[in-house]
Design a protein around this motif. Structure first.
Motif, PDB file in Angstrom:
ATOM      1  N   ASP A 151      -8.186  -1.060  -5.614  1.00 21.18           N
ATOM      2  CA  ASP A 151      -8.453  -0.239  -4.427  1.00 21.18           C
ATOM      3  C   ASP A 151      -7.194   0.494  -3.967  1.00 21.18           C
ATOM      4  N   PHE A 160      -6.626   3.279  -6.452  1.00 17.96           N
ATOM      5  CA  PHE A 160      -7.592   4.365  -6.230  1.00 17.96           C
ATOM      6  C   PHE A 160      -7.142   5.275  -5.088  1.00 17.96           C
ATOM      7  N   ALA A 210      -8.768  -5.807  -5.274  1.00 22.53           N
ATOM      8  CA  ALA A 210      -7.955  -5.316  -4.154  1.00 22.53           C
ATOM      9  C   ALA A 210      -6.821  -4.430  -4.649  1.00 22.53           C
ATOM     10  N   ALA A 227      -7.814   5.020 -10.913  1.00 20.00           N
ATOM     11  CA  ALA A 227      -6.847   4.078 -10.339  1.00 20.00           C
ATOM     12  C   ALA A 227      -5.540   4.311 -11.080  1.00 20.00           C
ATOM     13  N   ARG A 246     -13.161   9.158 -10.233  1.00 21.08           N
ATOM     14  CA  ARG A 246     -12.406   7.994  -9.784  1.00 21.08           C
ATOM     15  C   ARG A 246     -11.333   7.636 -10.806  1.00 21.08           C
ATOM     16  N   HIS A 291       0.840  -1.198   0.000  1.00 23.64           N
ATOM     17  CA  HIS A 291       0.000   0.000   0.000  1.00 23.64           C
ATOM     18  C   HIS A 291       0.879   1.254   0.000  1.00 23.64           C
TER      19      HIS A 291
END
Length: 290
Positions: A198, A201, A195, A220, A218, A110
């Motif tokens: 996400d 994003f 996943a 990504a 939005r 992440h």
């Protein structure tokens, strides 16, 4: 602005500007030097993210198991000394504060994306291996992208081992993740692709592609920059049109780090934002599949 107008503007930019714009299951509507190779900068981290999730799905690692956080890595050059990252060259103090302790691979991945942490990237590469990243590019249909070394592996860099991307290859990888979130695809399960989306994003560096979109749109995406290089690659999800991939890769003096020479924003960011805005304006007219 027509595509010809956009090309004419980019023709005046010093250096090389590559671009790709198109819906996910269709041929691109507009490209510019889509197969020209550029130094990857941090865009290669998307491939590392996908390799990590593939390994988790294969059962060879656990995303939620703590792993040691150490600033020491094997070079891609056989026989070379181990190398380390420089904290001042990184974008995320949170990972550095864990050095000597542990973190989960999920958390490191992440931080690798949303803050573009170099230390987190090399830690993840240490667990998945560079061949796994190469497999991701191949499965996505990339033709020229190479992830040959970790970040700041100067011994490998100095003998020509490098990381390369093209606009077309980045578009292929991101489109594979986006379409893979809704149906089985080559990279990972739909849940795994969702996943990864996400994480993309949640990108916190929004000064290039995202800056060319209406607030709240939005996207990504992952960007990357070093002196002389600025890239933005993403999938945009409009509320009133099908999703589309947009990639802009620049190798140009405009990517100069801004007034300080070390900033995340510069004239190359504005250029990428302007291209993003032009593609957004044409979102209803992008070529469809079939």
């Amino acid at each position: 602005m027509t595509w010809d107008d956009l090309d004419a503007r980019l023709d005046r930019v010093p250096g090389t500007v590559s671009a790709y714009a198109g819906r996910l299951d269709a041929a691109p509507t507009w490209t510019r030097l889509p197969d020209a190779t550029h130094y990857a900068a941090s865009t290669m981290k998307v491939g590392v993210l996908a390799a990590l999730h593939r390994a988790a799905e294969a059962g060879t690692l656990d995303l939620d198991a703590p792993v040691p956080v150490r600033n020491s890595f094997d070079s891609a050059l056989p026989g070379a000394p181990r190398f380390a990252c420089a904290r001042h060259y990184d974008n995320d103090d949170a990972v550095w504060e864990r050095v000597g302790g542990t973190a989960t691979l999920r958390w490191l991945a992440h931080r690798m994306i949303v803050r573009s942490s170099n230390l987190a990237t090399n830690l993840v590469i240490g667990h998945v291996g560079l061949p796994a990243v190469a497999e991701v590019w191949a499965l996505a249909g990339a033709r020229h992208a190479v992830t040959g070394r970790g970040i700041e592996d100067f011994a490998a860099r100095d003998v020509g081992v490098t990381n390369l991307v093209t606009a077309a290859d980045l578009a292929a990888l991101l489109a594979a993740l986006a379409t893979g979130a809704t149906r089985p695809g080559p990279l990972a399960s739909p849940a795994g692709c969702a996943a990864m989306l996400d994480v993309l994003f949640a990108q916190e560096h929004r000064e290039d592609l995202a800056a060319g979109l209406p607030p709240g749109t939005r996207i990504a995406h992952k960007n990357g920059w070093v002196r002389g290089v600025r890239h933005g690659a993403g999938v945009v999800f409009p509320a009133d049109a099908p999703p589309y991939a947009v990639v802009v890769c620049t190798t140009t003096d405009l990517a100069d780090g801004g007034p300080s020479g070390e900033g995340a924003e510069d004239d190359a960011c504005q250029l990428i934002a302007d291209v993003s805005a032009a593609v957004w304006a044409a979102r209803h007219d992008l070529r469809t599949g079939g």
